[in-house]
Scaffold this active site. Sequence first.
Site, PDB file in Angstrom:
ATOM      1  N   GLU A 264       0.849  -1.194   0.000  1.00  0.00           N
ATOM      2  CA  GLU A 264       0.000   0.000   0.000  1.00  0.00           C
ATOM      3  C   GLU A 264       0.877   1.234   0.000  1.00  0.00           C
ATOM      4  OE1 GLU A 264      -2.806   0.555   3.144  1.00  0.00           O
ATOM      5  OE2 GLU A 264      -3.627  -1.474   2.998  1.00  0.00           O
ATOM      6  N   GLU A 318     -13.601   6.232  -1.471  1.00  0.00           N
ATOM      7  CA  GLU A 318     -14.572   5.355  -0.802  1.00  0.00           C
ATOM      8  C   GLU A 318     -15.349   6.155   0.248  1.00  0.00           C
ATOM      9  OE1 GLU A 318     -12.791   1.295   0.018  1.00  0.00           O
ATOM     10  OE2 GLU A 318     -11.007   2.423  -0.614  1.00  0.00           O
ATOM     11  N   LYS A 321     -15.794   5.230   4.335  1.00  0.00           N
ATOM     12  CA  LYS A 321     -14.680   5.049   5.255  1.00  0.00           C
ATOM     13  C   LYS A 321     -14.756   6.100   6.360  1.00  0.00           C
ATOM     14  CE  LYS A 321     -10.792   3.493   4.139  1.00  0.00           C
ATOM     15  NZ  LYS A 321      -9.389   3.373   3.678  1.00  0.00           N
ATOM     16  N   GLU A 327      -9.299  10.146   4.350  1.00  0.00           N
ATOM     17  CA  GLU A 327      -9.569   8.710   4.260  1.00  0.00           C
ATOM     18  C   GLU A 327     -10.467   8.361   3.076  1.00  0.00           C
ATOM     19  OE1 GLU A 327      -8.539   6.120   5.899  1.00  0.00           O
ATOM     20  OE2 GLU A 327      -7.412   7.032   7.532  1.00  0.00           O
TER      21      GLU A 327
END
Length: 400
Positions: A264, A318, A321, A327
């Site tokens: 990541e 997203e 989240k 985030e």
Amino acid sequence: MDLTNFFNYGSLLLIAPCLLPVMVGSIGVNYGQIADNLPPPEDVVPLVKSIGATQVKLYDADPRVLGAFANTGIEFMVGLGNEYLDKMRDPAKAQAWVKQNVQSHLPATKITSIFVGNEVLTLNDSSLSDNLLPAMQSVHAALVNLGLDKQVTVTTTHSLAILQTSYPPSAGSFRVDLIDRLCQTLGFHQKTGSPFLINAYPYFAYKANPTQIPLDFVLFQPNQGVTDPETNLHYDNMLYAQIDAVYSALASLGYSKLPVHISETGWPSKGDEDEAGATPENAKKYNGNLIKLMSGKTGTPMRPDSDLNIYIFALFNENLKPGPTSERNYGLFKPDGTAAYSLGIRGINVVAGGSSGNAVTTPSYPTGSSTDYLSISSATKRYGHVVLMIAPLLLLKTLV
């Protein structure tokens, strides 16, 4: 200024000046689904191809996704979340999971790896730590029993908080309290031929110290860099210095030949007022330079001939989240399939107008779904236990 803090806090990524567009190593992308507005998986296939990615990392083994990518040639790493470690100690349960979530998709979908657990060793949860290696062993044994161990490896991911010292890179070492458990998993990696995975976010370093960290050093822009006083190797970006610190830490334990992959790394395009640097322009530089780096025939200063394997976080913004605004804004794409920002690279077709239009679906997480990565920006979670080493100020003056 103590740049050592920045190495330990924010660590690696892969990026450098643009070289010729000849692919070396592999570009991967993390496909998270903590959202209620994402396009159906079949519409995601062309988006993955548009950024030149050849690998996808899932946090579960979503059959909708694996089915959609059948016969595309794109390699998949599927995940078994921390919540399943206890169950996976049972060989029968591990084999049932592998049969249902891996074997059933082969060979049409090219599943090449299973990561068991996410950043377990730095969560200070002994029940998880106790179950990690047995779970990995059970999953590997299931692959052996099914005749799949030659094509599918088993690994786990780590936070850079496993490092105790990262500066200079040649002095890289792991936390003393983690060495026993690390050596157990490292022995497993060596025996089974699986890579050592690291999650790394230089953005956290910049966010924590925006007035001191040289932004160019973090974003792989031109800068004077630093030189390791022990090796005389020169580093012009945080990523390479941190990767080599990990290699040094591995070598200190006798595992110098283990490959290091970055599972990541990414940069948010939007954040709250106190989230310095979370802008489309910085995200473009970070991920754009990352992809350019992967086009070059170069490794790190310590390992110039080693291929780099990196998974960008993430494919989509997203919206479900939790946590700060950043985030929900790590995506290369918006949920409608349009680019969150232009990567500015020739031949990379990340532009406005995705294949999915406005078609959206609400994910229904399958039995194997994992939400271990719900929060990726917690400095306490990732870096709260790192012991910092003070670097020579004279060496760091070149970056001031």
